[in-house]
Motif scaffolding. Structure first.
Motif, PDB file in Angstrom:
ATOM      1  N   PRO A  85     -20.360   3.849 -28.720  1.00 54.08           N
ATOM      2  CA  PRO A  85     -20.904   3.347 -29.996  1.00 54.08           C
ATOM      3  C   PRO A  85     -22.259   2.690 -29.791  1.00 54.08           C
ATOM      4  N   LEU A  86     -23.040   2.635 -30.844  1.00 48.60           N
ATOM      5  CA  LEU A  86     -24.321   1.945 -30.777  1.00 48.60           C
ATOM      6  C   LEU A  86     -24.069   0.441 -30.676  1.00 48.60           C
ATOM      7  N   PRO A  87     -24.725  -0.244 -29.749  1.00 50.16           N
ATOM      8  CA  PRO A  87     -24.505  -1.683 -29.597  1.00 50.16           C
ATOM      9  C   PRO A  87     -25.099  -2.474 -30.765  1.00 50.16           C
ATOM     10  N   GLU A  88     -24.606  -3.670 -30.942  1.00 52.96           N
ATOM     11  CA  GLU A  88     -25.012  -4.500 -32.075  1.00 52.96           C
ATOM     12  C   GLU A  88     -26.509  -4.794 -32.067  1.00 52.96           C
ATOM     13  N   TRP A  89     -27.090  -5.050 -30.895  1.00 52.30           N
ATOM     14  CA  TRP A  89     -28.516  -5.390 -30.847  1.00 52.30           C
ATOM     15  C   TRP A  89     -29.382  -4.244 -31.350  1.00 52.30           C
ATOM     16  N   PHE A  90     -28.930  -3.019 -31.117  1.00 57.00           N
ATOM     17  CA  PHE A  90     -29.678  -1.851 -31.585  1.00 57.00           C
ATOM     18  C   PHE A  90     -29.486  -1.674 -33.089  1.00 57.00           C
ATOM     19  N   LEU A  91     -28.253  -1.807 -33.540  1.00 57.57           N
ATOM     20  CA  LEU A  91     -27.972  -1.657 -34.964  1.00 57.57           C
ATOM     21  C   LEU A  91     -28.732  -2.681 -35.799  1.00 57.57           C
ATOM     22  N   GLU A  92     -28.872  -3.893 -35.274  1.00 66.17           N
ATOM     23  CA  GLU A  92     -29.524  -4.967 -36.017  1.00 66.17           C
ATOM     24  C   GLU A  92     -31.034  -5.027 -35.786  1.00 66.17           C
ATOM     25  N   PRO A 144     -42.623   7.309 -29.273  1.00 65.27           N
ATOM     26  CA  PRO A 144     -41.631   6.234 -29.153  1.00 65.27           C
ATOM     27  C   PRO A 144     -40.254   6.628 -29.671  1.00 65.27           C
ATOM     28  N   ARG A 145     -40.217   7.424 -30.732  1.00 63.20           N
ATOM     29  CA  ARG A 145     -38.917   7.862 -31.266  1.00 63.20           C
ATOM     30  C   ARG A 145     -38.163   8.695 -30.239  1.00 63.20           C
ATOM     31  N   LEU A 146     -38.882   9.656 -29.638  1.00 63.72           N
ATOM     32  CA  LEU A 146     -38.227  10.590 -28.726  1.00 63.72           C
ATOM     33  C   LEU A 146     -38.049  10.016 -27.328  1.00 63.72           C
ATOM     34  N   MET A 147     -39.122   9.466 -26.763  1.00 65.08           N
ATOM     35  CA  MET A 147     -39.123   9.142 -25.340  1.00 65.08           C
ATOM     36  C   MET A 147     -38.751   7.695 -25.030  1.00 65.08           C
ATOM     37  N   LEU A 148     -38.562   6.868 -26.049  1.00 62.48           N
ATOM     38  CA  LEU A 148     -38.066   5.515 -25.827  1.00 62.48           C
ATOM     39  C   LEU A 148     -36.736   5.312 -26.538  1.00 62.48           C
ATOM     40  N   LEU A 149     -36.726   5.331 -27.854  1.00 65.95           N
ATOM     41  CA  LEU A 149     -35.492   5.091 -28.601  1.00 65.95           C
ATOM     42  C   LEU A 149     -34.463   6.184 -28.343  1.00 65.95           C
ATOM     43  N   GLY A 150     -34.870   7.437 -28.517  1.00 66.70           N
ATOM     44  CA  GLY A 150     -33.950   8.545 -28.298  1.00 66.70           C
ATOM     45  C   GLY A 150     -33.553   8.692 -26.848  1.00 66.70           C
ATOM     46  N   SER A 151     -34.508   8.530 -25.937  1.00 66.13           N
ATOM     47  CA  SER A 151     -34.224   8.663 -24.516  1.00 66.13           C
ATOM     48  C   SER A 151     -33.239   7.600 -24.047  1.00 66.13           C
ATOM     49  N   HIS A 152     -33.403   6.372 -24.518  1.00 66.47           N
ATOM     50  CA  HIS A 152     -32.467   5.320 -24.124  1.00 66.47           C
ATOM     51  C   HIS A 152     -31.062   5.637 -24.634  1.00 66.47           C
ATOM     52  N   ALA A 153     -30.956   6.098 -25.871  1.00 64.17           N
ATOM     53  CA  ALA A 153     -29.643   6.458 -26.423  1.00 64.17           C
ATOM     54  C   ALA A 153     -29.001   7.577 -25.610  1.00 64.17           C
ATOM     55  N   LEU A 154     -29.801   8.563 -25.219  1.00 62.18           N
ATOM     56  CA  LEU A 154     -29.289   9.686 -24.426  1.00 62.18           C
ATOM     57  C   LEU A 154     -28.817   9.212 -23.059  1.00 62.18           C
ATOM     58  N   GLN A 155     -29.606   8.400 -22.405  1.00 63.52           N
ATOM     59  CA  GLN A 155     -29.240   7.908 -21.082  1.00 63.52           C
ATOM     60  C   GLN A 155     -27.973   7.058 -21.122  1.00 63.52           C
ATOM     61  N   ARG A 156     -27.768   6.329 -22.207  1.00 63.45           N
ATOM     62  CA  ARG A 156     -26.604   5.447 -22.315  1.00 63.45           C
ATOM     63  C   ARG A 156     -25.375   6.155 -22.861  1.00 63.45           C
ATOM     64  N   GLY A 157     -25.514   7.402 -23.262  1.00 66.79           N
ATOM     65  CA  GLY A 157     -24.360   8.168 -23.713  1.00 66.79           C
ATOM     66  C   GLY A 157     -23.840   7.776 -25.079  1.00 66.79           C
ATOM     67  N   ASN A 182     -23.046   8.023 -29.062  1.00 64.33           N
ATOM     68  CA  ASN A 182     -22.578   9.126 -29.901  1.00 64.33           C
ATOM     69  C   ASN A 182     -23.740   9.694 -30.715  1.00 64.33           C
ATOM     70  N   PRO A 183     -24.007  11.003 -30.611  1.00 59.12           N
ATOM     71  CA  PRO A 183     -25.186  11.566 -31.284  1.00 59.12           C
ATOM     72  C   PRO A 183     -25.116  11.471 -32.804  1.00 59.12           C
ATOM     73  N   ALA A 184     -23.912  11.534 -33.380  1.00 56.85           N
ATOM     74  CA  ALA A 184     -23.808  11.401 -34.839  1.00 56.85           C
ATOM     75  C   ALA A 184     -24.220  10.001 -35.275  1.00 56.85           C
ATOM     76  N   ALA A 185     -23.826   8.989 -34.485  1.00 55.64           N
ATOM     77  CA  ALA A 185     -24.214   7.612 -34.808  1.00 55.64           C
ATOM     78  C   ALA A 185     -25.709   7.406 -34.620  1.00 55.64           C
TER      79      ALA A 185
END
Length: 501
Positions: free
Chosen positions: A329-336, A364-377, A379-382
């Motif tokens: 799941p996306l962590p709270e710090w990211f969601l907020e 920044p969308r792809l190589m920072l925000l998206g890349s961090h989400a990908l590396q941390r595994g 959920n892609p729908a979230a």
């Protein structure tokens, strides 16, 4: 019986009311519906909610007595109030959910989509001609330019090359805090904006709706006049410098020479035809170099069209793709959008930009925000839902292919040939973020280990069996065998969990 024409909140430009065989009559009354249920379903960025409502209300004011602006709980309820069950036309909506809705309402006739360069049937013929396989953006982009005679010299591409990426991927200028580009167009708020803000405040106080992020002052166009002013400002003052640094990132200069036109295009205030034609005119008149014009045309006529078409071509099941089986799941710090909780300077800076404006540019969308989400595994729908809600230009058709396919590689390679993620070396090369950061891009393990560098190697190890057979990833995967601290790195990354980096 009177026939009405329904405008969704992303169909606000004049080309959605142009009469013709596939358009409304010149005097057809127009319905615009403000449905509160839209904001109840998702926790949108406050600036996005403000922009969309401001644009809808401004359009209704422009249309005067021709428009029936209805506020209701749902679209169905609003349509009944506005038309009393009379026949309705509407241009093909931009989401599958909206298309299902209009198809389910008796008396509503769906007209062909507007606001794009390529018709659905034309793309399907192109894609089916390839057997639905290897639908690469570069091939599609060249096909669009040829078919629309866009940035062409006869049968050849302008400037002798289809692709000017080599000239358009320069790092930011060193020892500078800004690119020094002329400032982008910024609108002035008016009484309609004031009322929107009062309504949003009231909804939040009552607990009816909650938002994320900050609102104000409005930074993006909400009217056709403002959008045209933004387009002209970009083409005359900023386009010439756009290309070289379009992939660069700078802490104190988040907009660089970017056009900031995506929200205007996606609200329907601008038509892509006029954007690319004006850019081409700038090149032909000698006011902008071909690499900058090609880079902009690629974004509008290439990537935007490509994403729109793939959204419909791949089908509804595409949103459930999860080839890498990421479930976190996306962590709270990211969601907020809690940038203050983040130590990594690059991620904190970009998350603060999203919090404050609802926008960052594509890297920044792809190589920072998206890349961090990908590396941390995550959920892609979230992740898709987060991008949809938190960006002022985010819509279902925009974010589904961009996140599932491009950013999270959840489609297993239908859209791209490899996962788009990297270590800290890329961030250091393409930005000025690393200098003041507590982490070091070359360090994998320890207190100063860069979360992107360590995360990159942990990602490769986790998916080694899949990626080692990918020609574009095989060499990187083999690099795992040279890491003497791999076990310590994996233990470190497992311990980090979802804590802010």
């Amino acid at each position: 019986m009177t026939t009405f024409h329904w405008l969704f909140g992303d169909q606000l430009g004049p080309h959605y009311l142009s009469p013709g065989p596939h358009g409304p009559g010149r005097d057809t009354p127009v319905v615009i519906i403000e449905a509160l249920s839209v904001f109840r379903r998702r926790r949108f960025h406050r600036a996005k909610a403000h922009l969309v409502l401001s644009a809808m209300r401004h359009r209704a004011a422009e249309l005067g007595d021709r428009a029936r602006y209805v506020r209701a709980e749902t679209y169905r309820e609003g349509l009944r109030k506005a038309t009393g069950g009379a026949p309705v036309t509407v241009h093909h909506p931009t989401s599958r959910a909206a298309l299902r809705l209009v198809n389910a309402i008796e008396g509503v006739r769906v007209l062909p989509a507007r606001g794009f360069l390529v018709a659905h049937e034309d793309f399907r013929a192109w894609a089916d001609g390839r057997g639905g396989q290897r639908l690469r953006q570069e091939d599609f982009y060249r096909w669009v330019r040829q078919n629309h005679d866009l940035l062409m010299d006869g049968a050849q591409p302008a400037g002798g090359r289809w692709n000017h990426d080599h000239d358009n991927r320069q790092p930011p200028p060193r020892k500078e805090i800004s690119l020094g580009a002329p400032p982008p167009y910024r609108p002035r708020e008016d009484d309609i904006d004031d009322q929107v803000r009062l309504d949003l405040d009231r909804w939040e106080r009552s607990g009816e709706v909650t938002f994320v992020g900050r609102d104000g002052p409005r930074l993006f166009p909400a009217t056709r006049r403002e959008a045209l002013a933004a387009l002209r400002r970009f083409v005359t003052e900023r386009l010439a410098g756009f290309g070289p640094h379009e992939d660069a990132m700078m802490s104190a200069d988040p907009v660089l020479s970017h056009s900031l036109l995506s929200s205007s295009l996606n609200l329907g205030l601008l038509d892509p035809h006029e954007c690319v034609e004006l850019a081409e005119q700038a090149w032909r008149s000698g006011d902008a170099p071909v690499n900058s014009v090609e880079g902009f045309v690629r974004q509008v006529a290439g990537w935007r069209e490509y994403v729109w078409q793939l959204y419909w071509y791949f089908g509804e099941d595409y949103r459930h793709r999860n080839a890498l089986r990421h479930q976190a799941p996306l962590p709270e710090w990211f969601l907020e959008l809690d940038a203050e909780a983040v130590t990594a300077h690059c991620l904190a800076t970009v998350l603060a930009q999203v919090r404050d404006t609802g926008w960052t540019h594509h890297i920044p969308r792809l190589m920072l925000l998206g890349s961090h989400a990908l590396q941390r595994g995550w959920n892609p729908a979230a992740v898709t839902d987060w991008f949809h809600r938190c960006f002022i230009d985010g819509y279902d058709w925009v974010m589904l292919p961009n996140v599932v396919g491009m950013s999270q590689y959840a489609d297993g390679g239908l859209m791209t040939t490899k996962p788009y993620t990297s270590g800290g070396a890329y961030v250091q090369r393409m930005s000025d973020f690393c200098g003041p950061c507590a982490f070091r891009p070359t360090v994998r393990v320890g207190e100063t280990a860069c979360p992107f560098t360590a995360g990159y190697w942990a990602f490769l190890q986790r998916h080694r069996s899949r990626l080692e057979h990918n020609p574009r990833m095989a060499q990187a995967v083999r690099g795992l065998d040279r890491l003497t601290d791999l076990d310590a790195l994996l233990e470190q990354e497992q311990g980090r969990g979802d804590a802010p980096p």
